[in-house]
Design a protein around this motif. Structure first.
Motif, PDB file in Angstrom:
ATOM      1  N   UNK A  42       0.846  -1.402  -0.055  1.00  0.00           N
ATOM      2  CA  UNK A  42       0.047   0.062  -0.122  1.00  0.00           C
ATOM      3  C   UNK A  42       0.823   1.116   0.003  1.00  0.00           C
ATOM      4  N   UNK A  43       0.716   2.128  -0.995  1.00  0.00           N
ATOM      5  CA  UNK A  43       1.339   3.407  -1.116  1.00  0.00           C
ATOM      6  C   UNK A  43       0.284   4.433  -1.720  1.00  0.00           C
ATOM      7  N   UNK A  44       1.116   5.600  -2.001  1.00  0.00           N
ATOM      8  CA  UNK A  44       0.434   6.788  -2.415  1.00  0.00           C
ATOM      9  C   UNK A  44       1.325   7.276  -3.410  1.00  0.00           C
ATOM     10  N   UNK A  45       0.893   7.993  -4.369  1.00  0.00           N
ATOM     11  CA  UNK A  45       1.860   8.700  -5.474  1.00  0.00           C
ATOM     12  C   UNK A  45       1.723  10.057  -4.905  1.00  0.00           C
ATOM     13  N   UNK A  46       2.764  10.703  -4.820  1.00  0.00           N
ATOM     14  CA  UNK A  46       3.074  12.167  -4.411  1.00  0.00           C
ATOM     15  C   UNK A  46       3.563  13.115  -5.425  1.00  0.00           C
ATOM     16  N   UNK A  47       3.122  14.494  -5.521  1.00  0.00           N
ATOM     17  CA  UNK A  47       3.826  15.329  -6.048  1.00  0.00           C
ATOM     18  C   UNK A  47       4.078  16.624  -5.039  1.00  0.00           C
ATOM     19  N   UNK A  48       5.582  16.682  -5.135  1.00  0.00           N
ATOM     20  CA  UNK A  48       6.056  17.533  -4.058  1.00  0.00           C
ATOM     21  C   UNK A  48       6.626  18.712  -4.764  1.00  0.00           C
ATOM     22  N   UNK A  49       6.395  19.936  -4.335  1.00  0.00           N
ATOM     23  CA  UNK A  49       7.091  21.461  -4.814  1.00  0.00           C
ATOM     24  C   UNK A  49       8.133  21.534  -3.850  1.00  0.00           C
ATOM     25  N   UNK A  50       9.222  21.820  -4.324  1.00  0.00           N
ATOM     26  CA  UNK A  50      10.606  21.994  -3.907  1.00  0.00           C
ATOM     27  C   UNK A  50      10.870  23.332  -4.018  1.00  0.00           C
ATOM     28  N   UNK A  51      10.243  24.338  -4.712  1.00  0.00           N
ATOM     29  CA  UNK A  51      10.534  25.691  -4.854  1.00  0.00           C
ATOM     30  C   UNK A  51      11.179  25.803  -6.388  1.00  0.00           C
ATOM     31  N   UNK A  52      11.425  27.088  -6.682  1.00  0.00           N
ATOM     32  CA  UNK A  52      11.688  27.383  -7.849  1.00  0.00           C
ATOM     33  C   UNK A  52      12.968  27.033  -8.421  1.00  0.00           C
ATOM     34  N   UNK A  53      14.075  26.693  -7.435  1.00  0.00           N
ATOM     35  CA  UNK A  53      14.960  26.098  -8.087  1.00  0.00           C
ATOM     36  C   UNK A  53      14.960  24.481  -8.458  1.00  0.00           C
ATOM     37  N   UNK A  54      14.092  23.876  -7.901  1.00  0.00           N
ATOM     38  CA  UNK A  54      14.106  22.347  -8.003  1.00  0.00           C
ATOM     39  C   UNK A  54      12.712  21.928  -8.817  1.00  0.00           C
ATOM     40  N   UNK A  55      11.738  22.666  -8.399  1.00  0.00           N
ATOM     41  CA  UNK A  55      10.432  22.388  -9.132  1.00  0.00           C
ATOM     42  C   UNK A  55       9.722  21.522  -8.366  1.00  0.00           C
ATOM     43  N   UNK A  56       8.656  20.981  -9.087  1.00  0.00           N
ATOM     44  CA  UNK A  56       7.897  19.719  -8.547  1.00  0.00           C
ATOM     45  C   UNK A  56       8.425  18.397  -8.913  1.00  0.00           C
ATOM     46  N   UNK A  57       8.494  17.600  -8.123  1.00  0.00           N
ATOM     47  CA  UNK A  57       9.114  16.112  -8.190  1.00  0.00           C
ATOM     48  C   UNK A  57       8.195  15.180  -7.793  1.00  0.00           C
ATOM     49  N   UNK A  58       8.020  13.897  -8.528  1.00  0.00           N
ATOM     50  CA  UNK A  58       7.178  12.789  -8.051  1.00  0.00           C
ATOM     51  C   UNK A  58       7.853  11.828  -7.070  1.00  0.00           C
ATOM     52  N   UNK A  59       6.977  11.140  -6.163  1.00  0.00           N
ATOM     53  CA  UNK A  59       7.640  10.306  -5.323  1.00  0.00           C
ATOM     54  C   UNK A  59       6.432   9.344  -5.222  1.00  0.00           C
ATOM     55  N   UNK A  60       6.967   8.098  -4.619  1.00  0.00           N
ATOM     56  CA  UNK A  60       5.792   6.932  -4.185  1.00  0.00           C
ATOM     57  C   UNK A  60       6.288   6.923  -2.604  1.00  0.00           C
ATOM     58  N   UNK A  61       5.003   6.824  -1.860  1.00  0.00           N
ATOM     59  CA  UNK A  61       5.574   6.610  -0.441  1.00  0.00           C
ATOM     60  C   UNK A  61       4.486   5.701   0.288  1.00  0.00           C
ATOM     61  N   UNK A  62       5.214   4.648   0.995  1.00  0.00           N
ATOM     62  CA  UNK A  62       4.378   3.637   1.687  1.00  0.00           C
ATOM     63  C   UNK A  62       3.861   4.288   3.068  1.00  0.00           C
ATOM     64  N   UNK A  63       3.038   5.145   2.868  1.00  0.00           N
ATOM     65  CA  UNK A  63       2.554   5.830   4.151  1.00  0.00           C
ATOM     66  C   UNK A  63       1.157   5.876   4.595  1.00  0.00           C
ATOM     67  N   UNK A  64       0.417   4.935   3.979  1.00  0.00           N
ATOM     68  CA  UNK A  64      -0.989   4.619   4.069  1.00  0.00           C
ATOM     69  C   UNK A  64      -1.495   4.473   5.595  1.00  0.00           C
ATOM     70  N   UNK A  65      -0.751   3.986   6.334  1.00  0.00           N
ATOM     71  CA  UNK A  65      -1.186   3.552   7.607  1.00  0.00           C
ATOM     72  C   UNK A  65      -1.477   4.742   8.585  1.00  0.00           C
ATOM     73  N   UNK A  66      -0.497   5.673   8.453  1.00  0.00           N
ATOM     74  CA  UNK A  66      -0.675   6.803   9.307  1.00  0.00           C
ATOM     75  C   UNK A  66      -1.273   8.330   8.538  1.00  0.00           C
ATOM     76  N   UNK A  67      -1.336   8.184   7.350  1.00  0.00           N
ATOM     77  CA  UNK A  67      -1.805   9.395   6.637  1.00  0.00           C
ATOM     78  C   UNK A  67      -2.924   9.060   5.806  1.00  0.00           C
ATOM     79  N   UNK A  68      -3.969   9.872   5.595  1.00  0.00           N
ATOM     80  CA  UNK A  68      -4.973   9.821   4.670  1.00  0.00           C
ATOM     81  C   UNK A  68      -4.585  10.883   3.580  1.00  0.00           C
ATOM     82  N   UNK A  69      -5.035  10.434   2.355  1.00  0.00           N
ATOM     83  CA  UNK A  69      -4.905  11.302   1.021  1.00  0.00           C
ATOM     84  C   UNK A  69      -5.051  12.694   1.491  1.00  0.00           C
ATOM     85  N   UNK A  70      -6.253  12.878   2.091  1.00  0.00           N
ATOM     86  CA  UNK A  70      -6.735  14.341   2.066  1.00  0.00           C
ATOM     87  C   UNK A  70      -6.005  15.186   3.140  1.00  0.00           C
TER      88      UNK A  70
END
Length: 123
Positions: A42-70
């Protein structure tokens, strides 16, 4: 990108400060969190904004136990941003979102205690 090391493993070997500096850990804000039903665990797909220098990056994270999508959108997290991209099923994960294991080994995200500018580097 998400790899779970053994929390009971012995401490890692001593490294030099230059080796530490080679790992680029930045803070970013999650701007999108989606289900990842194709993941083996179980995992989520994340889009994370690292600011103007790095921009937005994708990640997958197995964090479904402690975090709801919303609850993830708007949350600041730490991630390694200089690993090569890694294919996780149909997702190309560009950063390794960081966390610590709880008592049951479930991931708890690394977050700053106070809001900080996106893209800030850990030191």
């Amino acid at each position: 990108m998400h790899l779970i090391p053994d929390p009971a493993a012995a401490p890692a070997d001593t490294i030099g400060f230059d080796q530490f500096l080679a790992v680029d850990i930045r803070v970013g804000t999650i701007v999108e969190a989606l289900p990842f039903p194709e993941a083996r665990k179980p995992a989520y797909k994340l889009l994370i904004d690292f600011g103007p220098l790095l921009g937005r990056k994708r990640s997958s994270a197995q964090i479904t136990e402690h975090y709801a999508l919303e609850q993830l959108v708007g949350m600041q997290v730490a991630a390694v941003v200089n690993f090569p991209p890694r294919q996780i099923g149909p997702v190309m994960s560009e950063v390794l979102t960081l966390g610590f294991p709880d008592a049951e080994g479930k991931v708890v995200l690394v977050q700053p205690g106070t809001a900080v500018p996106d893209g800030g580097r850990l030191f």
